[in-house]
Scaffold this motif. Structure first.
Motif, PDB file in Angstrom:
ATOM      1  N   LYS A 241       0.809  -1.287  -0.006  1.00 15.29           N
ATOM      2  CA  LYS A 241       0.092   0.019  -0.006  1.00 15.29           C
ATOM      3  C   LYS A 241       0.810   1.266   0.028  1.00 15.29           C
ATOM      4  O   LYS A 241       0.473   2.262  -0.707  1.00 15.29           O
ATOM      5  CB  LYS A 241      -0.886  -0.052   1.338  1.00 15.29           C
ATOM      6  CG  LYS A 241      -1.767   1.125   1.357  1.00 15.29           C
ATOM      7  CD  LYS A 241      -2.972   1.162   0.090  1.00 15.29           C
ATOM      8  CE  LYS A 241      -4.065   2.181   0.264  1.00 15.29           C
ATOM      9  NZ  LYS A 241      -4.911   2.193  -0.980  1.00 15.29           N
ATOM     10  N   LEU A 242       2.028   1.135   0.772  1.00 15.40           N
ATOM     11  CA  LEU A 242       2.878   2.277   0.728  1.00 15.40           C
ATOM     12  C   LEU A 242       3.566   2.486  -0.730  1.00 15.40           C
ATOM     13  O   LEU A 242       3.824   3.783  -0.953  1.00 15.40           O
ATOM     14  CB  LEU A 242       3.877   2.236   2.001  1.00 15.40           C
ATOM     15  CG  LEU A 242       3.244   2.329   3.472  1.00 15.40           C
ATOM     16  CD1 LEU A 242       4.378   1.686   4.280  1.00 15.40           C
ATOM     17  CD2 LEU A 242       2.809   3.577   3.643  1.00 15.40           C
ATOM     18  N   ARG A 243       3.847   1.463  -1.154  1.00 18.61           N
ATOM     19  CA  ARG A 243       4.430   1.563  -2.580  1.00 18.61           C
ATOM     20  C   ARG A 243       3.573   2.341  -3.396  1.00 18.61           C
ATOM     21  O   ARG A 243       4.077   3.171  -4.426  1.00 18.61           O
ATOM     22  CB  ARG A 243       5.009   0.193  -2.907  1.00 18.61           C
ATOM     23  CG  ARG A 243       6.362  -0.279  -2.301  1.00 18.61           C
ATOM     24  CD  ARG A 243       6.852  -1.569  -3.217  1.00 18.61           C
ATOM     25  NE  ARG A 243       6.281  -2.597  -3.077  1.00 18.61           N
ATOM     26  CZ  ARG A 243       6.058  -3.507  -2.165  1.00 18.61           C
ATOM     27  NH1 ARG A 243       6.807  -3.193  -0.997  1.00 18.61           N
ATOM     28  NH2 ARG A 243       5.164  -4.462  -2.248  1.00 18.61           N
ATOM     29  N   GLU A 244       2.336   1.764  -3.308  1.00 15.83           N
ATOM     30  CA  GLU A 244       1.287   2.470  -4.334  1.00 15.83           C
ATOM     31  C   GLU A 244       1.126   4.077  -4.029  1.00 15.83           C
ATOM     32  O   GLU A 244       0.797   4.788  -5.201  1.00 15.83           O
ATOM     33  CB  GLU A 244      -0.064   1.977  -3.951  1.00 15.83           C
ATOM     34  CG  GLU A 244      -0.317   0.574  -4.447  1.00 15.83           C
ATOM     35  CD  GLU A 244      -1.619   0.020  -4.186  1.00 15.83           C
ATOM     36  OE1 GLU A 244      -2.429   0.954  -3.277  1.00 15.83           O
ATOM     37  OE2 GLU A 244      -1.869  -1.298  -4.068  1.00 15.83           O
ATOM     38  N   LEU A 245       1.802   4.263  -2.864  1.00 18.31           N
ATOM     39  CA  LEU A 245       1.434   5.961  -2.496  1.00 18.31           C
ATOM     40  C   LEU A 245       2.776   6.659  -2.820  1.00 18.31           C
ATOM     41  O   LEU A 245       2.946   7.776  -2.414  1.00 18.31           O
ATOM     42  CB  LEU A 245       1.051   6.187  -0.985  1.00 18.31           C
ATOM     43  CG  LEU A 245      -0.372   5.618  -0.701  1.00 18.31           C
ATOM     44  CD1 LEU A 245      -0.556   5.747   0.871  1.00 18.31           C
ATOM     45  CD2 LEU A 245      -1.468   6.472  -1.284  1.00 18.31           C
ATOM     46  N   GLY A 246       3.710   5.782  -3.277  1.00 15.65           N
ATOM     47  CA  GLY A 246       5.208   6.390  -3.583  1.00 15.65           C
ATOM     48  C   GLY A 246       6.151   6.562  -2.289  1.00 15.65           C
ATOM     49  O   GLY A 246       6.995   7.266  -2.401  1.00 15.65           O
ATOM     50  N   ILE A 247       5.714   5.530  -1.556  1.00 17.95           N
ATOM     51  CA  ILE A 247       6.376   5.607  -0.302  1.00 17.95           C
ATOM     52  C   ILE A 247       7.307   4.349   0.067  1.00 17.95           C
ATOM     53  O   ILE A 247       6.716   3.296  -0.284  1.00 17.95           O
ATOM     54  CB  ILE A 247       5.667   5.782   1.039  1.00 17.95           C
ATOM     55  CG1 ILE A 247       4.737   6.929   0.899  1.00 17.95           C
ATOM     56  CG2 ILE A 247       6.393   5.894   2.405  1.00 17.95           C
ATOM     57  CD1 ILE A 247       3.927   7.263   2.191  1.00 17.95           C
ATOM     58  N   ASP A 248       8.679   4.611   0.239  1.00 18.49           N
ATOM     59  CA  ASP A 248       9.558   3.361   0.562  1.00 18.49           C
ATOM     60  C   ASP A 248       9.510   3.148   1.905  1.00 18.49           C
ATOM     61  O   ASP A 248       9.826   3.833   2.705  1.00 18.49           O
ATOM     62  CB  ASP A 248      10.874   3.668  -0.038  1.00 18.49           C
ATOM     63  CG  ASP A 248      12.021   2.395  -0.048  1.00 18.49           C
ATOM     64  OD1 ASP A 248      11.331   1.391   0.650  1.00 18.49           O
ATOM     65  OD2 ASP A 248      12.985   2.520  -0.529  1.00 18.49           O
ATOM     66  N   ALA A 249       8.906   1.757   2.122  1.00 20.40           N
ATOM     67  CA  ALA A 249       8.788   1.434   3.670  1.00 20.40           C
ATOM     68  C   ALA A 249      10.267   1.196   4.128  1.00 20.40           C
ATOM     69  O   ALA A 249      10.108   1.546   5.376  1.00 20.40           O
ATOM     70  CB  ALA A 249       7.965   0.159   3.558  1.00 20.40           C
ATOM     71  N   ASP A 250      11.005   1.036   3.415  1.00 15.91           N
ATOM     72  CA  ASP A 250      12.324   0.711   4.192  1.00 15.91           C
ATOM     73  C   ASP A 250      13.136   2.044   4.523  1.00 15.91           C
ATOM     74  O   ASP A 250      13.604   2.163   5.445  1.00 15.91           O
ATOM     75  CB  ASP A 250      13.410   0.198   3.110  1.00 15.91           C
ATOM     76  CG  ASP A 250      13.140  -1.357   2.732  1.00 15.91           C
ATOM     77  OD1 ASP A 250      12.072  -2.048   3.687  1.00 15.91           O
ATOM     78  OD2 ASP A 250      13.441  -1.767   1.672  1.00 15.91           O
ATOM     79  N   GLU A 251      12.530   3.173   3.880  1.00 16.37           N
ATOM     80  CA  GLU A 251      13.164   4.736   4.453  1.00 16.37           C
ATOM     81  C   GLU A 251      12.433   4.970   5.771  1.00 16.37           C
ATOM     82  O   GLU A 251      12.849   5.768   6.454  1.00 16.37           O
ATOM     83  CB  GLU A 251      12.870   5.618   3.251  1.00 16.37           C
ATOM     84  CG  GLU A 251      13.760   5.113   2.253  1.00 16.37           C
ATOM     85  CD  GLU A 251      13.511   6.286   1.252  1.00 16.37           C
ATOM     86  OE1 GLU A 251      12.453   7.210   1.236  1.00 16.37           O
ATOM     87  OE2 GLU A 251      14.334   6.422   0.025  1.00 16.37           O
TER      88      GLU A 251
END
Length: 263
Positions: free
Chosen positions: A251-261
Motif C-alpha cells: 500500500k505504501l509503494r502505491e502511494l510512492g513511499i518506500d517502507a524501508d526508508e
C-alpha cells in the motif's frame, strides 16, 4: 532346656524386624485374576493427574491394585485399594527400586487418600456396611479409618456415576462436604471431582484431579496436545503478522513511499 529370647537394647524397630516388600507376596491371593477394563483406566487417569504443585514429583507415590500391608502384628494381612496416593515418600522404594507392594512399617508414611471403585461384589465393604468376623482381618473401612487413619477416602460407582467423599474427623469418617461436586484437599492444593470427557477414546464420566478452583490437571498426553496447539497458534500469528506487513508495504509503494526508508 528352655530357650530364652534375647531382646536387643534398645529394641529393634518394626522396619528392622518385620518382613519387607521383598518378603511379602505382591499378587492378590484372595481374588486371583485381573479386574475389568474400567479398573485399569480409571486409576491410570488418577495417577496421571495427581500432580500437587507444592510437592516435588520425586516425593509422590501412587499405587493401584497393589497390596497395602498395614498391620505390624499381622504382617501378612493386606488390603488392595483400587488407587491410593502418598505424599512425602520417595517415588522409588528406598530411592532405588520400583515397588512390589506398599509396606507401611517400611515406608513410614500412610496414604493421604484412598479411592475405591464400587462394584456389586465389593460395594458393602467399601462403604463400611460389613462386619468384621472374629479372628479375621479388619474390613477395608476399618483399616482406612482406624488403623491407617487415611485422611481422605473416596468411592466412585461407574454404574450410578456417584462419587462419595469421606474425611477423617477425630477417629471416624464423616461425609465430606463437596464444593461444586469436588472434594477439596488443601494440603496438596488439589481437588477431586467428576469430569465428563474422553479418556483413552472412551467418552464417559471420569474421576480426576483438578486444581482447588476446579481447573483440570492435564495428563501428559493432554499437555502435549496443548503444546502442539500453542505452537500452531504461534506460527499462525507470525504468518498473519508477516502478511499484514506485506500488505502495508504494498500500500505504501502505491502511494510512492518506500517502507524501508521509514524504518
Amino acid at each position: 532346656m528352655t530357650n530364652i529370647s534375647v531382646q536387643s537394647d534398645p529394641p529393634l524397630s518394626a522396619k528392622q524386624t518385620l518382613p519387607t516388600m521383598y518378603d511379602l507376596p505382591s499378587e492378590n491371593q484372595e481374588e486371583p485374576g485381573l479386574p475389568d477394563e474400567f479398573h485399569y483406566l480409571q486409576p491410570e487417569l488418577l495417577r496421571k493427574t495427581f500432580q500437587p504443585h507444592n510437592w516435588y514429583p520425586n516425593l509422590l507415590f501412587c499405587g493401584n491394585d497393589m497390596n497395602l500391608y498395614y498391620d505390624v502384628k499381622h504382617p501378612n494381612w493386606y488390603k488392595r485399594p483400587d488407587w491410593f496416593g502418598v505424599v512425602g515418600v520417595p517415588r522409588l522404594y528406598e530411592e532405588r527400586d520400583m515397588r512390589l507392594s506398599y509396606v507401611v512399617w517400611q515406608e513410614g508414611v500412610n496414604p493421604l487418600v484412598v479411592v475405591e471403585l464400587l462394584s456389586p461384589g465389593t460395594e458393602d465393604e467399601d462403604l463400611g456396611q460389613t462386619v468384621r468376623n472374629l479372628g479375621k482381618p479388619a474390613t477395608k473401612w476399618e483399616v482406612y479409618e482406624q488403623i491407617l487413619r487415611v485422611p481422605y477416602y473416596v468411592t466412585f460407582s461407574r454404574y450410578t456415576n456417584e462419587m462419595q467423599g469421606f474425611h477423617l474427623v477425630g477417629d471416624r469418617y464423616q461425609t465430606a462436604e463437596l464444593t461444586n461436586g469436588r472434594l477439596l484437599i488443601p494440603s496438596i492444593e488439589l481437588s477431586l471431582g467428576l469430569w465428563q470427557g474422553s479418556y483413552s477414546n472412551i467418552e464417559r464420566l471420569w474421576l480426576r484431579w483438578m486444581s482447588m478452583d476446579g481447573d483440570l490437571i492435564p495428563t501428559p498426553e493432554e499437555e502435549s496436545v496443548a503444546a502442539q496447539q500453542r505452537a500452531i497458534n504461534a506460527e499462525e500469528r507470525a504468518t498473519n503478522a508477516e502478511e499484514r506487513a506485506d500488505r502495508l508495504a504494498a500500500k505504501l509503494r502505491e502511494l510512492g513511499i518506500d517502507a524501508d526508508e521509514l524504518s
